[in-house]
Design a protein around this motif. Sequence first.
Motif, PDB file in Angstrom:
ATOM      1  N   PHE A  91       0.829  -1.212   0.000  1.00 28.14           N
ATOM      2  CA  PHE A  91       0.000   0.000   0.000  1.00 28.14           C
ATOM      3  C   PHE A  91       0.859   1.256   0.000  1.00 28.14           C
ATOM      4  O   PHE A  91       1.726   1.419   0.850  1.00 28.14           O
ATOM      5  CB  PHE A  91      -0.892   0.037   1.250  1.00 28.14           C
ATOM      6  N   LEU A  92       0.590   2.153  -0.974  1.00 34.18           N
ATOM      7  CA  LEU A  92       1.277   3.444  -1.038  1.00 34.18           C
ATOM      8  C   LEU A  92       0.255   4.546  -1.163  1.00 34.18           C
ATOM      9  O   LEU A  92       0.521   5.606  -1.702  1.00 34.18           O
ATOM     10  CB  LEU A  92       2.206   3.456  -2.251  1.00 34.18           C
ATOM     11  N   THR A  93      -0.938   4.271  -0.679  1.00 31.87           N
ATOM     12  CA  THR A  93      -2.040   5.225  -0.788  1.00 31.87           C
ATOM     13  C   THR A  93      -2.157   6.017   0.506  1.00 31.87           C
ATOM     14  O   THR A  93      -1.735   5.532   1.561  1.00 31.87           O
ATOM     15  CB  THR A  93      -3.349   4.449  -1.042  1.00 31.87           C
ATOM     16  N   PRO A  94      -2.746   7.222   0.471  1.00 31.65           N
ATOM     17  CA  PRO A  94      -2.997   7.930   1.725  1.00 31.65           C
ATOM     18  C   PRO A  94      -3.921   7.084   2.611  1.00 31.65           C
ATOM     19  O   PRO A  94      -4.703   6.288   2.073  1.00 31.65           O
ATOM     20  CB  PRO A  94      -3.709   9.214   1.285  1.00 31.65           C
ATOM     21  N   PRO A  95      -3.840   7.235   3.940  1.00 35.71           N
ATOM     22  CA  PRO A  95      -4.636   6.398   4.845  1.00 35.71           C
ATOM     23  C   PRO A  95      -6.127   6.314   4.491  1.00 35.71           C
ATOM     24  O   PRO A  95      -6.710   5.236   4.565  1.00 35.71           O
ATOM     25  CB  PRO A  95      -4.430   7.061   6.212  1.00 35.71           C
ATOM     26  N   SER A  96      -6.728   7.416   4.055  1.00 32.42           N
ATOM     27  CA  SER A  96      -8.167   7.381   3.735  1.00 32.42           C
ATOM     28  C   SER A  96      -8.451   6.453   2.551  1.00 32.42           C
ATOM     29  O   SER A  96      -9.458   5.741   2.520  1.00 32.42           O
ATOM     30  CB  SER A  96      -8.686   8.788   3.421  1.00 32.42           C
ATOM     31  N   VAL A  97      -7.537   6.424   1.590  1.00 29.84           N
ATOM     32  CA  VAL A  97      -7.688   5.531   0.431  1.00 29.84           C
ATOM     33  C   VAL A  97      -7.389   4.089   0.845  1.00 29.84           C
ATOM     34  O   VAL A  97      -8.051   3.147   0.401  1.00 29.84           O
ATOM     35  CB  VAL A  97      -6.774   5.973  -0.740  1.00 29.84           C
ATOM     36  N   THR A  98      -6.417   3.906   1.733  1.00 30.09           N
ATOM     37  CA  THR A  98      -6.110   2.570   2.261  1.00 30.09           C
ATOM     38  C   THR A  98      -7.333   1.994   2.961  1.00 30.09           C
ATOM     39  O   THR A  98      -7.688   0.830   2.757  1.00 30.09           O
ATOM     40  CB  THR A  98      -4.898   2.624   3.233  1.00 30.09           C
ATOM     41  N   VAL A  99      -8.021   2.819   3.755  1.00 27.61           N
ATOM     42  CA  VAL A  99      -9.251   2.394   4.444  1.00 27.61           C
ATOM     43  C   VAL A  99     -10.296   1.951   3.422  1.00 27.61           C
ATOM     44  O   VAL A  99     -10.906   0.879   3.555  1.00 27.61           O
ATOM     45  CB  VAL A  99      -9.815   3.534   5.342  1.00 27.61           C
ATOM     46  N   ALA A 100     -10.485   2.754   2.383  1.00 31.10           N
ATOM     47  CA  ALA A 100     -11.464   2.421   1.339  1.00 31.10           C
ATOM     48  C   ALA A 100     -11.109   1.100   0.659  1.00 31.10           C
ATOM     49  O   ALA A 100     -11.987   0.274   0.370  1.00 31.10           O
ATOM     50  CB  ALA A 100     -11.552   3.550   0.316  1.00 31.10           C
ATOM     51  N   THR A 101      -9.812   0.880   0.427  1.00 29.55           N
ATOM     52  CA  THR A 101      -9.354  -0.362  -0.215  1.00 29.55           C
ATOM     53  C   THR A 101      -9.601  -1.564   0.695  1.00 29.55           C
ATOM     54  O   THR A 101     -10.038  -2.622   0.236  1.00 29.55           O
ATOM     55  CB  THR A 101      -7.855  -0.266  -0.590  1.00 29.55           C
ATOM     56  N   LEU A 102      -9.341  -1.399   1.992  1.00 24.88           N
ATOM     57  CA  LEU A 102      -9.596  -2.499   2.940  1.00 24.88           C
ATOM     58  C   LEU A 102     -11.083  -2.839   2.985  1.00 24.88           C
ATOM     59  O   LEU A 102     -11.459  -4.009   3.062  1.00 24.88           O
ATOM     60  CB  LEU A 102      -9.093  -2.125   4.345  1.00 24.88           C
ATOM     61  N   TRP A 119       1.148  -4.995   3.179  1.00 24.72           N
ATOM     62  CA  TRP A 119       2.341  -4.242   3.555  1.00 24.72           C
ATOM     63  C   TRP A 119       2.007  -2.761   3.487  1.00 24.72           C
ATOM     64  O   TRP A 119       1.906  -2.192   2.399  1.00 24.72           O
ATOM     65  CB  TRP A 119       3.500  -4.575   2.624  1.00 24.72           C
ATOM     66  N   PHE A 120       1.802  -2.161   4.664  1.00 20.14           N
ATOM     67  CA  PHE A 120       1.488  -0.733   4.731  1.00 20.14           C
ATOM     68  C   PHE A 120       2.793   0.049   4.761  1.00 20.14           C
ATOM     69  O   PHE A 120       3.477   0.085   5.778  1.00 20.14           O
ATOM     70  CB  PHE A 120       0.653  -0.412   5.974  1.00 20.14           C
ATOM     71  N   GLN A 121       3.128   0.643   3.632  1.00 14.82           N
ATOM     72  CA  GLN A 121       4.349   1.444   3.555  1.00 14.82           C
ATOM     73  C   GLN A 121       4.193   2.682   4.436  1.00 14.82           C
ATOM     74  O   GLN A 121       3.073   3.146   4.652  1.00 14.82           O
ATOM     75  CB  GLN A 121       4.583   1.872   2.098  1.00 14.82           C
ATOM     76  N   PRO A 122       5.306   3.239   4.921  1.00 13.56           N
ATOM     77  CA  PRO A 122       5.231   4.464   5.728  1.00 13.56           C
ATOM     78  C   PRO A 122       4.383   5.519   5.014  1.00 13.56           C
ATOM     79  O   PRO A 122       4.544   5.742   3.820  1.00 13.56           O
ATOM     80  CB  PRO A 122       6.697   4.903   5.823  1.00 13.56           C
ATOM     81  N   GLY A 123       3.436   6.090   5.761  1.00 10.56           N
ATOM     82  CA  GLY A 123       2.580   7.132   5.197  1.00 10.56           C
ATOM     83  C   GLY A 123       1.261   6.617   4.640  1.00 10.56           C
ATOM     84  O   GLY A 123       0.370   7.392   4.309  1.00 10.56           O
ATOM     85  N   SER A 124       1.111   5.281   4.552  1.00  8.14           N
ATOM     86  CA  SER A 124      -0.122   4.732   3.963  1.00  8.14           C
ATOM     87  C   SER A 124      -1.139   4.317   5.023  1.00  8.14           C
ATOM     88  O   SER A 124      -2.226   3.875   4.692  1.00  8.14           O
ATOM     89  CB  SER A 124       0.204   3.508   3.100  1.00  8.14           C
ATOM     90  N   TYR A 125      -0.766   4.452   6.293  1.00  9.13           N
ATOM     91  CA  TYR A 125      -1.661   3.958   7.338  1.00  9.13           C
ATOM     92  C   TYR A 125      -1.700   4.896   8.538  1.00  9.13           C
ATOM     93  O   TYR A 125      -0.814   5.712   8.747  1.00  9.13           O
ATOM     94  CB  TYR A 125      -1.235   2.551   7.792  1.00  9.13           C
ATOM     95  N   ASP A 126      -2.779   4.753   9.291  1.00  9.10           N
ATOM     96  CA  ASP A 126      -2.932   5.447  10.574  1.00  9.10           C
ATOM     97  C   ASP A 126      -3.643   4.463  11.506  1.00  9.10           C
ATOM     98  O   ASP A 126      -3.823   3.300  11.135  1.00  9.10           O
ATOM     99  CB  ASP A 126      -3.712   6.764  10.400  1.00  9.10           C
ATOM    100  N   GLN A 127      -4.066   4.925  12.669  1.00  6.43           N
ATOM    101  CA  GLN A 127      -4.725   4.018  13.627  1.00  6.43           C
ATOM    102  C   GLN A 127      -5.994   3.404  13.041  1.00  6.43           C
ATOM    103  O   GLN A 127      -6.287   2.242  13.272  1.00  6.43           O
ATOM    104  CB  GLN A 127      -5.041   4.745  14.948  1.00  6.43           C
ATOM    105  N   GLU A 128      -6.739   4.189  12.265  1.00  4.19           N
ATOM    106  CA  GLU A 128      -7.980   3.674  11.679  1.00  4.19           C
ATOM    107  C   GLU A 128      -7.684   2.498  10.741  1.00  4.19           C
ATOM    108  O   GLU A 128      -8.382   1.483  10.754  1.00  4.19           O
ATOM    109  CB  GLU A 128      -8.715   4.790  10.916  1.00  4.19           C
ATOM    110  N   VAL A 129      -6.636   2.630   9.938  1.00  2.00           N
ATOM    111  CA  VAL A 129      -6.231   1.560   9.012  1.00  2.00           C
ATOM    112  C   VAL A 129      -5.878   0.296   9.802  1.00  2.00           C
ATOM    113  O   VAL A 129      -6.343  -0.800   9.486  1.00  2.00           O
ATOM    114  CB  VAL A 129      -5.019   2.007   8.148  1.00  2.00           C
ATOM    115  N   LEU A 130      -5.074   0.443  10.853  1.00  3.08           N
ATOM    116  CA  LEU A 130      -4.640  -0.719  11.638  1.00  3.08           C
ATOM    117  C   LEU A 130      -5.813  -1.375  12.356  1.00  3.08           C
ATOM    118  O   LEU A 130      -5.899  -2.603  12.429  1.00  3.08           O
ATOM    119  CB  LEU A 130      -3.540  -0.313  12.623  1.00  3.08           C
TER     120      LEU A 130
END
Length: 162
Positions: A91-102, A119-130
């Motif tokens: 994942f190389l997307t901003p966290p909001s896009v990562t959430v949408a993908t999940l 694999w959440f690359q640095p910058g692609s995740y936040d607490q909501e993603v995890l």
Amino acid sequence: MSMKSKIKSFFGANRQYAVAGASNNPSKFGYKILNWYIKHNLSAIPINPKEKEILNQPVISNVKTIIQAIENHKDLDSYKTSKVDGLSISFLTPPSVTVATLKEIESVEGYKNIIKGLWFQPGSYDQEVLKLADSLGEFDKVIEEDECILVRGEEGLLSANL
């Protein structure tokens, strides 16, 4: 599960990889990481809703299409998704896009059998993603903690005997 063993299980001899947030811009990690897979002769599908081709690889616009192709043992474009043991995603997307993908992954029945690593690359995740990865029951397959495939990927390939 240790980060080392998560990195090892991300890779597999029969694995399909995907790069969420793949980019045609050589200065972006979405380009560099797709290029890393290609250089290592690993089949990686770039996911990007706007591009048609990145680094001469046909682009697929969303992750759902890839999971369904694997689940139904069908090839996707030039990708041999009918023959793989599952999907590992960078994942190389901003966290909001990562959430949408999940959430998109979650909408596919049987995703747990298909997804082998996130694999959440640095910058692609936040607490909501995890939290979401955890609620999907996929947290044991998550690589984060500022780990970058460009740094740790070689080790993962070696430990998976690839």
